[in-house]
Design a protein around this motif. Structure first.
Motif, PDB file in Angstrom:
ATOM      1  N   LEU A 124       0.833  -1.198   0.000  1.00  0.00           N
ATOM      2  CA  LEU A 124       0.000   0.000   0.000  1.00  0.00           C
ATOM      3  C   LEU A 124       0.871   1.253   0.000  1.00  0.00           C
ATOM      4  N   GLU A 125       0.518   2.201  -0.852  1.00  0.00           N
ATOM      5  CA  GLU A 125       1.277   3.457  -0.957  1.00  0.00           C
ATOM      6  C   GLU A 125       0.336   4.644  -0.879  1.00  0.00           C
ATOM      7  N   ASP A 182      -2.940   5.663  -3.369  1.00  0.00           N
ATOM      8  CA  ASP A 182      -3.693   4.514  -3.865  1.00  0.00           C
ATOM      9  C   ASP A 182      -5.170   4.668  -3.515  1.00  0.00           C
ATOM     10  N   GLU A 187      -6.477  -0.229  -5.396  1.00  0.00           N
ATOM     11  CA  GLU A 187      -6.211   0.064  -6.813  1.00  0.00           C
ATOM     12  C   GLU A 187      -5.061   1.049  -6.835  1.00  0.00           C
ATOM     13  N   LYS A 188      -3.999   0.682  -7.502  1.00  0.00           N
ATOM     14  CA  LYS A 188      -2.805   1.528  -7.546  1.00  0.00           C
ATOM     15  C   LYS A 188      -3.086   2.823  -8.307  1.00  0.00           C
ATOM     16  N   SER A 189      -2.454   3.898  -7.848  1.00  0.00           N
ATOM     17  CA  SER A 189      -2.613   5.178  -8.534  1.00  0.00           C
ATOM     18  C   SER A 189      -1.850   5.128  -9.850  1.00  0.00           C
ATOM     19  N   THR A 190      -2.352   5.856 -10.843  1.00  0.00           N
ATOM     20  CA  THR A 190      -1.723   5.843 -12.176  1.00  0.00           C
ATOM     21  C   THR A 190      -0.857   7.059 -12.418  1.00  0.00           C
TER      22      THR A 190
END
Length: 108
Positions: free
Chosen positions: A57-58, A61, A104-107
């Motif tokens: 997790l970052e 996100d 869901e990872k950030s783009t």
């Protein structure tokens, strides 16, 4: 009145009883092995997958909480995160990492 058995018949009856107990132990062993294989093993795999997701997790996100709210992670501590909900950017709630069900990872 009891039945008297000859020596060979008594040995055969005792061996049959031992084989019955042995086969019962094998059947119970297979039963518990099947339960472990179909119930506990998939649960452990799912826990490892969830732990890997939370460790990756970052900040930034998008997350879905167990309560069904979507938000964006803005800060991460040891076992808590601060998630920002809504479009007005005023609703920031600290919560445990275990309350996150999907990431869901950030783009960016």
């Amino acid at each position: 009145m009891g039945i008297l058995l000859s020596g060979e018949e008594a040995a055969a009856a005792q061996a049959g009883g031992t084989m019955g107990i042995l086969s019962m132990v094998v059947i119970y062993g297979l039963f518990f092995l099947a339960i472990w294989f179909f119930l506990f093993r998939p649960q452990k795999k799912e826990q490892k997958k969830m732990q890997a997701m939370l460790s990756a997790l970052e900040i930034g996100d998008s997350v879905l909480t167990t309560a069904g709210f979507y938000g964006v992670v803005i800060d991460i501590a040891d076992d808590t995160v601060i998630v920002e909900f809504g479009s007005n950017r005023n609703c920031r709630i600290p919560m445990q990492k275990s309350a996150i069900s999907r990431v869901e990872k950030s783009t960016e």
